[in-house]
Design a protein around this motif. Structure first.
Motif, PDB file in Angstrom:
ATOM      1  N   ILE A 240       3.247   5.212  10.012  1.00 66.18           N
ATOM      2  CA  ILE A 240       2.044   5.607   9.371  1.00 66.18           C
ATOM      3  C   ILE A 240       1.991   7.015   9.001  1.00 66.18           C
ATOM      4  O   ILE A 240       0.778   7.733   8.602  1.00 66.18           O
ATOM      5  CB  ILE A 240       0.877   5.567  10.301  1.00 66.18           C
ATOM      6  CG1 ILE A 240       1.259   5.996  11.736  1.00 66.18           C
ATOM      7  CG2 ILE A 240       0.468   3.803  10.595  1.00 66.18           C
ATOM      8  CD1 ILE A 240       0.221   6.036  12.858  1.00 66.18           C
TER       9      ILE A 240
ATOM     10  N   TYR B 289       0.732   7.653   5.291  1.00 60.34           N
ATOM     11  CA  TYR B 289      -0.649   7.746   5.209  1.00 60.34           C
ATOM     12  C   TYR B 289      -1.352   8.886   5.597  1.00 60.34           C
ATOM     13  O   TYR B 289      -2.312   9.471   5.059  1.00 60.34           O
ATOM     14  CB  TYR B 289      -1.389   6.669   5.979  1.00 60.34           C
ATOM     15  CG  TYR B 289      -0.936   5.148   5.749  1.00 60.34           C
ATOM     16  CD1 TYR B 289      -1.442   4.577   4.321  1.00 60.34           C
ATOM     17  CD2 TYR B 289       0.176   4.404   6.338  1.00 60.34           C
ATOM     18  CE1 TYR B 289      -1.031   3.437   3.992  1.00 60.34           C
ATOM     19  CE2 TYR B 289       0.696   3.495   5.731  1.00 60.34           C
ATOM     20  CZ  TYR B 289      -0.176   2.875   4.537  1.00 60.34           C
ATOM     21  OH  TYR B 289       0.601   1.661   4.154  1.00 60.34           O
ATOM     22  N   ILE B 290      -0.984   9.549   6.846  1.00 56.61           N
ATOM     23  CA  ILE B 290      -1.487  11.021   7.143  1.00 56.61           C
ATOM     24  C   ILE B 290      -0.993  11.720   6.228  1.00 56.61           C
ATOM     25  O   ILE B 290      -2.167  12.788   5.723  1.00 56.61           O
ATOM     26  CB  ILE B 290      -0.899  11.312   8.589  1.00 56.61           C
ATOM     27  CG1 ILE B 290      -0.912  10.211   9.832  1.00 56.61           C
ATOM     28  CG2 ILE B 290      -1.221  12.741   8.829  1.00 56.61           C
ATOM     29  CD1 ILE B 290      -0.403  10.480  10.963  1.00 56.61           C
TER      30      ILE B 290
ATOM     31  N   LEU C  41      -5.025  14.472  -0.080  1.00 61.57           N
ATOM     32  CA  LEU C  41      -6.223  14.103  -0.871  1.00 61.57           C
ATOM     33  C   LEU C  41      -7.353  15.048  -0.696  1.00 61.57           C
ATOM     34  O   LEU C  41      -8.105  15.495  -1.353  1.00 61.57           O
ATOM     35  CB  LEU C  41      -6.615  12.694  -0.683  1.00 61.57           C
ATOM     36  CG  LEU C  41      -6.028  11.815  -1.342  1.00 61.57           C
ATOM     37  CD1 LEU C  41      -6.472  10.237  -1.001  1.00 61.57           C
ATOM     38  CD2 LEU C  41      -6.045  11.626  -2.752  1.00 61.57           C
ATOM     39  N   VAL C  42      -7.227  15.539   0.816  1.00 57.87           N
ATOM     40  CA  VAL C  42      -8.617  16.317   1.133  1.00 57.87           C
ATOM     41  C   VAL C  42      -7.983  17.675   0.644  1.00 57.87           C
ATOM     42  O   VAL C  42      -9.002  18.538   0.282  1.00 57.87           O
ATOM     43  CB  VAL C  42      -8.630  16.403   2.650  1.00 57.87           C
ATOM     44  CG1 VAL C  42      -9.580  17.507   3.132  1.00 57.87           C
ATOM     45  CG2 VAL C  42      -8.948  15.068   3.199  1.00 57.87           C
TER      46      VAL C  42
ATOM     47  N   MET D  16      -0.800  11.405   2.968  1.00 55.21           N
ATOM     48  CA  MET D  16      -1.673  11.159   1.906  1.00 55.21           C
ATOM     49  C   MET D  16      -3.252  11.686   2.231  1.00 55.21           C
ATOM     50  O   MET D  16      -3.810  12.021   1.096  1.00 55.21           O
ATOM     51  CB  MET D  16      -1.714   9.513   1.581  1.00 55.21           C
ATOM     52  CG  MET D  16      -2.873   9.408   0.562  1.00 55.21           C
ATOM     53  SD  MET D  16      -2.940   7.468  -0.050  1.00 55.21           S
ATOM     54  CE  MET D  16      -3.853   6.979   1.326  1.00 55.21           C
ATOM     55  N   ILE D  17      -3.750  11.446   3.356  1.00 58.16           N
ATOM     56  CA  ILE D  17      -5.072  11.805   3.599  1.00 58.16           C
ATOM     57  C   ILE D  17      -5.203  13.472   3.490  1.00 58.16           C
ATOM     58  O   ILE D  17      -5.990  13.723   2.765  1.00 58.16           O
ATOM     59  CB  ILE D  17      -5.688  11.586   5.053  1.00 58.16           C
ATOM     60  CG1 ILE D  17      -5.548   9.685   4.794  1.00 58.16           C
ATOM     61  CG2 ILE D  17      -6.667  11.878   5.215  1.00 58.16           C
ATOM     62  CD1 ILE D  17      -5.871   9.205   6.351  1.00 58.16           C
TER      63      ILE D  17
ATOM     64  N   PHE E 233       1.086   2.851  -3.505  1.00 53.14           N
ATOM     65  CA  PHE E 233       0.004   3.635  -4.035  1.00 53.14           C
ATOM     66  C   PHE E 233       0.273   4.967  -3.362  1.00 53.14           C
ATOM     67  O   PHE E 233      -0.128   6.085  -3.922  1.00 53.14           O
ATOM     68  CB  PHE E 233      -1.248   3.183  -3.418  1.00 53.14           C
ATOM     69  CG  PHE E 233      -1.750   1.937  -3.969  1.00 53.14           C
ATOM     70  CD1 PHE E 233      -1.764   1.744  -5.164  1.00 53.14           C
ATOM     71  CD2 PHE E 233      -1.517   0.702  -3.108  1.00 53.14           C
ATOM     72  CE1 PHE E 233      -2.019   0.402  -5.778  1.00 53.14           C
ATOM     73  CE2 PHE E 233      -1.721  -0.619  -3.655  1.00 53.14           C
ATOM     74  CZ  PHE E 233      -1.895  -0.598  -4.913  1.00 53.14           C
ATOM     75  N   VAL E 234       0.483   4.997  -1.909  1.00 48.89           N
ATOM     76  CA  VAL E 234       0.523   6.399  -1.248  1.00 48.89           C
ATOM     77  C   VAL E 234       1.509   7.167  -1.992  1.00 48.89           C
ATOM     78  O   VAL E 234       1.227   8.439  -2.113  1.00 48.89           O
ATOM     79  CB  VAL E 234       0.904   6.104   0.230  1.00 48.89           C
ATOM     80  CG1 VAL E 234       1.188   7.188   0.944  1.00 48.89           C
ATOM     81  CG2 VAL E 234       0.033   5.273   1.083  1.00 48.89           C
TER      82      VAL E 234
ATOM     83  N   LEU F 234      -0.950  11.484  -9.658  1.00 47.31           N
ATOM     84  CA  LEU F 234      -1.025  10.106 -10.531  1.00 47.31           C
ATOM     85  C   LEU F 234      -0.574  10.586 -11.938  1.00 47.31           C
ATOM     86  O   LEU F 234      -0.859  11.446 -12.448  1.00 47.31           O
ATOM     87  CB  LEU F 234      -2.631   9.584 -10.609  1.00 47.31           C
ATOM     88  CG  LEU F 234      -3.037   9.092  -9.175  1.00 47.31           C
ATOM     89  CD1 LEU F 234      -4.269   8.800  -9.325  1.00 47.31           C
ATOM     90  CD2 LEU F 234      -2.286   7.760  -9.148  1.00 47.31           C
TER      91      LEU F 234
ATOM     92  N   ASP G  35      -7.390  15.393 -11.898  1.00 48.54           N
ATOM     93  CA  ASP G  35      -7.842  14.562 -10.719  1.00 48.54           C
ATOM     94  C   ASP G  35      -7.458  13.078 -10.590  1.00 48.54           C
ATOM     95  O   ASP G  35      -7.252  12.639 -11.474  1.00 48.54           O
ATOM     96  CB  ASP G  35      -9.464  14.860 -10.819  1.00 48.54           C
ATOM     97  CG  ASP G  35      -9.916  15.632  -9.594  1.00 48.54           C
ATOM     98  OD1 ASP G  35      -9.211  16.227  -9.028  1.00 48.54           O
ATOM     99  OD2 ASP G  35     -11.003  15.298  -8.954  1.00 48.54           O
ATOM    100  N   VAL G  36      -7.374  12.638  -9.219  1.00 46.60           N
ATOM    101  CA  VAL G  36      -6.951  11.375  -9.012  1.00 46.60           C
ATOM    102  C   VAL G  36      -8.226  10.495  -9.652  1.00 46.60           C
ATOM    103  O   VAL G  36      -9.417  10.719  -9.517  1.00 46.60           O
ATOM    104  CB  VAL G  36      -7.260  11.083  -7.590  1.00 46.60           C
ATOM    105  CG1 VAL G  36      -7.079   9.500  -7.279  1.00 46.60           C
ATOM    106  CG2 VAL G  36      -5.792  11.725  -6.905  1.00 46.60           C
TER     107      VAL G  36
ATOM    108  N   PRO H 170      -6.335  17.173  -4.179  1.00 49.08           N
ATOM    109  CA  PRO H 170      -6.667  15.675  -4.679  1.00 49.08           C
ATOM    110  C   PRO H 170      -5.709  15.501  -5.816  1.00 49.08           C
ATOM    111  O   PRO H 170      -5.936  14.350  -6.211  1.00 49.08           O
ATOM    112  CB  PRO H 170      -8.218  15.808  -5.235  1.00 49.08           C
ATOM    113  CG  PRO H 170      -8.651  17.154  -4.176  1.00 49.08           C
ATOM    114  CD  PRO H 170      -7.470  18.171  -4.266  1.00 49.08           C
TER     115      PRO H 170
ATOM    116  N   SER I 279       0.756  -1.192  -0.139  1.00 43.80           N
ATOM    117  CA  SER I 279       0.031   0.047  -0.093  1.00 43.80           C
ATOM    118  C   SER I 279       0.809   1.307   0.062  1.00 43.80           C
ATOM    119  O   SER I 279       0.484   2.301  -0.473  1.00 43.80           O
ATOM    120  CB  SER I 279      -1.000   0.079   1.261  1.00 43.80           C
ATOM    121  OG  SER I 279      -0.327  -0.527   2.236  1.00 43.80           O
ATOM    122  N   ILE I 280       1.963   1.263   0.359  1.00 42.54           N
ATOM    123  CA  ILE I 280       2.861   2.398   0.430  1.00 42.54           C
ATOM    124  C   ILE I 280       3.317   2.901  -0.880  1.00 42.54           C
ATOM    125  O   ILE I 280       3.429   4.087  -1.163  1.00 42.54           O
ATOM    126  CB  ILE I 280       4.236   2.013   1.220  1.00 42.54           C
ATOM    127  CG1 ILE I 280       4.826   3.323   1.867  1.00 42.54           C
ATOM    128  CG2 ILE I 280       5.064   1.300   0.477  1.00 42.54           C
ATOM    129  CD1 ILE I 280       4.201   3.903   3.065  1.00 42.54           C
TER     130      ILE I 280
END
Lengths: 412, 431, 318
Positions: C295, C298-299, C305-306, C301-302, C226-227, C234, C317-318, C309, C223-224
């Protein structure tokens, strides 16, 4: 449609669950550990050791009271919920003895479920023989009458490790690192406390937790360890976290000893290879090199001949099988688990691997000799089909026989 | 894919409850009531409990994926948090002897699932598609990591335990036995399923479908795609929490494994296997998967390989899942021609099954040859025990595998033709 | 200071490893619009193939042949699997790769078992190149850093300076037009998928000896990746590079720092509770940065994205 599927499902259920519950004459021992998934190696290895020990010590000698031991393997997928389902299926099959060892978290789930089950269903009670889960809590605040531990717990092992460290005057600085969960924390706390008591001049230059199973590259941790000037490292890591950390530390140029709990077998010894010789130290029970007597050699050789891909990684399994057989012999009836438990309580026996065994009655923690071993090349009994194995460096007799316990169990 | 469900609602909209529509629910409830008398053993009941909990969870997941078009990689978080909350409440009941009956507890699980979903949904549902999927992945990883770090609430990797028997007895029942718990879970499963079904019939539920298929058009109709997604997300969080509550009652323990990403992946697998295009698809998926997990894993060491292959095959050949396969037959059934498919099916499917079983046998033989203990030549396959290193079983398995698949391939065109005939209405003979 | 220098090198190593994975993934994404969940599985296959080859003919042939094998495997999967699923839409496509990841892991276990493989770096690179303070830097790591840089430059050259690169870029944005011009777009897609997975294979061959070759290695890294590409934007090669290095250094420095959250809590005026066992915040008081290091991506990335994006370098856009 929905009905149809449910019916089919139900039929399949009935078939599969009841079809296996036929043989009554064997004494069944349910082995609940991971047989698939990332931790399957430890599980399948343990199962092989149990099957071998049951054949070797019991079945080939005519069984106990004419009944053979049968080890029934259940795959708990290293998952608490699955373990409880397995436990239920095992109980329905008439199992009275459950063995489990991988992960103290699951051991907690099973000991709790067994305690509740025995309270709620007095006619189908089971005993939980824990052969490997070393969280001290299991024989302290979380103890119960139905749980017996055949491995030295984390505190006892740390006691032995810190004895060795305290005796080594070259060690002035120690780095403690572990996985961020109950066991890793227990190891760290015990290390700090015991080192403080035994050698107050030893400085803890680092005490650190890292997320379990999430670190891809341990190099940054290794850099810190080397930069701190530590003379020795203590870690409770296991599995790929152990290999990753160990390799990174050695590669970063660290030359001192690394004291571990689980850095052997399952590919770990083979992966370290020459780099681990003299550096990887491990605390365990049951010494293979040197072995106590010819019986041990014969046993290990026979096992290796039968299971060339597996190792005697958990010697205590032989003791579980032997002591259970003795307890059943003494109680006279394998189905009367209370009598068997009472026979096990306080039992004293010869340790197959040398020395004595004593199941402490107050907390059901076994007392035995504990060894600190070192990875070495060219030893007699090797691991992982490699040229390397473990060699005993220090032996601690009847380790921590008087260690305190807070256990207060209700007896039936 | 959703044609049939669409039609149902077109008829149903506005009308009251009819016997025809209530009948399936009544039958299922009665069936669940008698089930424990057919399979009384504790292990059967434990597996059925697990099935029902998974059913609720999978249905709640499908509110996102199937009905709302939101692909989530972190749905287990809501189930887990709901379960942890129920466990804490259970422990409070024990400590302070609160007069709360145990069967009510899943409501609290649902409310906490809802609460968390409201917070996360407030920013994650702004977009659908990859943004939503990636945020759900991030949140999933985050909360799973927290569950190990924040021991005070999650109990570390040991998790937290409780005892369900301290609640207020319900009609004298203290829930000591699995069977008693079974009825609580069965009741909740029927109730939650009914509520989720009704939700999919509400305007919000219908709009979720519209937003899934074409968000722009839904916006033009005056609906905010974002709010529609948000409502679905919250409702899904609620029912996931209920499933968590049921889990807490059944197992009396919750650990980090209940909310980690593996669990989230598994529920995606279950929902897709069953079929996300139909309301009842995830139910089939949950039942089949639980069976595979509990039963197949007792029979074979490489069961996960079979599950993986089954999953990939489903995505490749039957994207509608098992439910899709079943519903494919509805047109033929309406035309009264389902019977004409029986013989072609026997000709193709049975050889194919034999071929697949032969392949599985070959895999087992290979696995046995590689991993078995020296001297342990015996292998038990399909309830027969034989020497795994003799030629005969290998030959038999190979013949079954190759022959079965060859026959299936040979008869496939016949099946295709029969399928085509069964799905074409008879033309009236020309006058 | 020594530690900072050594962390920079280690972070570069880890970042470039991430880049070898994410560059292929981001190309595949921008081409087919699907996040390939099985990408890290090809990385694992690379390591296992190379191990198997190295058993017979040594490390260097493994470095050459294993990625080619992985690339062929990837192209076949695109041709016979992904293309078939493509017609059902993006979600089934994503789920297909998800299932593929599962299946590949099981197959690896079926053939090689669960154990760690004793896959090691070649003897010729098994020495300490230089030391910073007391910390040693193995030659193999430096070799890896230069290899991945060479791959990046080659990739950049192919994509921007060659005819094939032009067709790929055009096919990314206007597949129909490119097809109308007489180019075989499905073949281009298959080729890009093959090359992308082969890149992952190279990463596996190189990382296997350092990070360990075991069935969980794909899951750990999965998953890292993708992050990384989500943060980078992208479809952007530069974005993938920047994000990879950023994450490499972020995780390295976080892991090697010893920052404790208790200083932060005291900084905002909170008082350390007397009895830790009673406090609900007791875990916060003992928390350190290395504990949450993994982690942090992930933070990040969130947040991205917020707030933004399309990532750091993404154009769409993603």
């Amino acid at each position: 449609m929905l009905k149809m599927t449910r019916l089919g499902v139900a039929a399949a259920l009935a078939l599969s669950v009841s079809a296996t519950a036929v043989f009554a004459e064997n004494i069944k021992i349910a082995f609940i550990d991971p047989l698939s998934g990332p931790f399957a190696t430890t599980g399948t290895n343990g199962l092989a050791e149990y099957q071998f020990a049951a054949d070797y010590f019991v079945n080939q000698k005519g069984g106990v009271g004419g009944r053979n031991f049968e080890i029934v393997g259940f795959d708990n997928k290293m998952d608490g919920k699955e373990s409880l389902i397995n436990l239920q299926v095992a109980i329905d099959q008439g199992v009275h003895y459950v063995v489990q060892g991988n992960s103290s978290g699951i051991a907690h789930a099973i000991t709790d479920a067994v305690n509740k089950h025995n309270k709620r269903n007095p006619d189908s009670r089971v005993l939980f023989l824990n052969y490997s889960a070393v969280d001290p809590a299991l024989t302290n605040e979380a103890c119960n009458f139905w749980h017996f531990r055949f491995d030295a717990n984390a505190d006892i092992k740390m006691d032995a490790l810190t004895d060795v460290i305290a005796a080594n005057a070259d060690i002035k600085k120690v780095y403690v690192i572990g996985q961020d969960y109950s066991f890793g924390k227990a190891v760290a706390d015990a290390a700090v406390k015991m080192l403080g008591e035994k050698r107050s001049d030893v400085e803890i230059v680092g005490n650190e937790l890292h997320p379990i199973g999430k670190v891809k590259d341990f190099t940054p941790y290794a850099r810190k360890i080397v930069a701190s000037g530590a003379d020795a490292v203590i870690t409770g890591n296991w599995g790929s976290d152990m290999v990753g950390l160990g390799k990174a530390i050695i590669e970063a140029g660290f030359t001192g000893p690394i004291y571990t709990y689980y850095a052997a077998s399952n590919g770990i010894t083979g992966t370290f290879g020459e780099a681990g010789v003299g550096k990887i130290n491990l605390v365990s029970e049951g010494s293979l090199n040197p072995s106590a007597n010819a019986d041990v050699d014969a046993y290990v050789d026979a096992f290796e001949a039968k299971f060339p891909d597996h190792d005697i990684a958990q010697p205590r399994i032989a003791n579980v099988v032997r002591m259970l057989a003795m307890a059943i012999e003494k109680a006279g009836d394998a189905d009367d688990v209370v009598a068997v438990a009472k026979a096990l309580e306080g039992m004293e026996a010869d340790n197959f691997w040398g020395g004595k065994l004593m199941m402490r009655p107050q907390d059901h923690q076994i007392i035995q000799d504990v060894y600190v071993m070192q990875q070495a090349a060219g030893v007699k009994h090797k691991l992982d089909n490699s040229d390397y194995g473990l060699e005993t460096a220090v032996k601690v007799e009847n380790a921590s026989a008087d260690i305190a316990t807070t256990c207060q169990m209700e007896r039936p | 894919m959703t044609d049939t469900t669409q039609k149902d609602t077109a008829i149903a909209a506005g009308s009251g409850i009819t016997l025809g529509r209530a009948l399936p629910w009544i039958i299922v409830s009665l069936f669940l009531l008698v089930l424990p008398w057919i399979f009384g053993s504790n292990s059967a009941i434990t597996i059925m409990n697990q099935m029902m909990i998974t059913v609720v969870f999978a249905l709640s997941y499908n509110m996102l994926l199937g009905q709302g078009g939101m692909l989530s990689f972190g749905h287990a978080v809501y189930m887990g948090v709901g379960g942890f909350m129920v466990m804490h409440i259970m422990n409070l009941i024990e400590d302070y002897s609160l007069p709360v009956p145990m069967p009510l507890l899943p409501v609290f699980g649902g409310l906490f699932g809802l609460g968390l979903a409201t917070i996360v949904g407030s920013f994650s549902t702004r977009r659908a598609g990859t943004v939503f999927a990636m945020i759900s992945l991030g949140i999933g990883e985050l909360i799973a990591a927290c569950s190990i770090i924040i021991v005070a609430f999650f109990g570390g990797e040991e998790g937290i335990k409780g005892d369900r028997t301290y609640g207020l007895p319900v009609f004298g029942v203290e829930f000591l036995q699995q069977k008693e718990v079974y009825f609580v879970i069965a009741g909740w499963t029927v109730l939650a399923t009914l509520l989720m079904y009704l939700f999919s019939r509400t305007p919000v539920g219908r709009m979720a479908n519209a937003v899934r298929d074409n968000p722009e058009r839904a916006e033009f109709l005056g609906y905010s795609a974002r709010w529609v997604r948000f409502y679905s997300f919250c409702a899904a969080g609620f029912f996931a929490g209920v499933a968590g509550g049921l889990f807490a009652i059944n197992y009396e323990i919750l650990t980090e494994q209940n909310l980690n990403t593996v669990q989230s992946g598994v529920i995606l697998l279950i929902a897709f296997l069953g079929g996300v295009g139909f309301f009842f698809g995830p139910i089939i998926g949950a039942v089949v998967f639980t069976l595979l997990q509990s039963v197949l894993s007792l029979q074979s060491e490489i069961w996960q390989l079979y599950v993986g292959a089954l999953f990939v095959a489903t995505v490749m050949f039957f994207p509608g899942g098992l439910a899709g396969v079943l519903m494919m037959h509805v047109p033929a059934w309406r035309l009264g021609k389902l019977g004409s498919l029986v013989v072609p099916y026997i000709k193709t499917v049975i050889p194919a099954m034999i071929g697949i079983l032969g392949l599985a046998a070959l895999m087992e033989l290979v696995f046995h040859a590689r991993h078995a203990a020296a001297g342990e030549d015996e292998i038990t396959l399909f309830w027969t025990t034989f020497d795994g290193f003799s030629v005969l079983p290998w030959a038999l398995a190979s013949i079954a595998c190759v022959g079965g698949i060859w026959i299936a391939r040979a008869t496939a065109p016949g099946l295709r033709a029969a399928w085509h005939r069964a799905n074409t209405p008879d033309r009236r003979p020309a006058a | 200071m020594d530690l900072v220098v050594i962390n920079l090198i280690d972070g570069l190593f880890y970042g470039l490893l991430l880049f070898m994975l994410s560059s292929g993934l981001t190309l595949i994404f921008s081409m087919m619009g699907v996040l390939n969940f099985a990408h890290a599985s090809f990385y694992m296959l690379g390591a296992y193939f190379a191990y198997q080859i190295s058993q017979y003919i040594g490390f260097w042939p493994g470095l050459l042949f294993a990625p080619i094998l992985v690339g062929i495997g990837g192209a076949l999967i695109e041709r016979y699997g992904l293309r078939r699923v493509h017609q059902y839409g993006h979600v089934p496509e994503l789920i297909f790769t998800f299932g593929l990841a599962l299946l590949i892991e099981e197959l690896v276990k079926f053939f090689w078992g669960n154990n760690l493989m004793p896959y090691r770096e070649p003897e010729i690179l098994k020495f300490v190149l230089f030391s910073v303070g007391s910390n040693a830097v193995p030659a193999y790591k430096i070799f890896m850093i230069f290899t991945s840089m060479a791959i990046f430059l080659a990739l950049l050259y192919v994509l921007t300076r060659t005819r094939i690169g032009m067709i790929i870029q055009a096919a990314l944005s206007f597949p129909r037009t490119v097809e109308a011009l007489g180019h075989n777009v499905p073949l281009v897609f298959m080729g890009v998928f093959g090359v992308g997975t082969a890149l992952a294979g190279v990463a596996g061959v190189l990382a296997g000896p350092v990070l360990g070759t075991f069935p969980g290695m794909a899951f750990v890294l999965g998953s890292i990746v993708f992050v990384t590409i989500v943060i980078g934007g992208l479809g952007s090669l530069w974005g993938a590079l920047v994000a990879s290095l950023l994450l490499g250094w972020l995780t390295t420095f976080a892991a090697s720092s010893s920052f404790a959250f208790s200083t932060l809590l005291e900084g905002i005026g909170m008082v350390r509770p007397e009895d830790m066992d009673e406090s609900m915040l007791r875990d916060l008081w003992t928390l350190t940065l290395p504990q949450i290091g993994p982690i942090l991506p992930y933070i990040l990335m969130i947040l991205i994205l917020v707030l933004r994006p399309y990532g750091l370098f993404g154009k769409r856009d993603v």
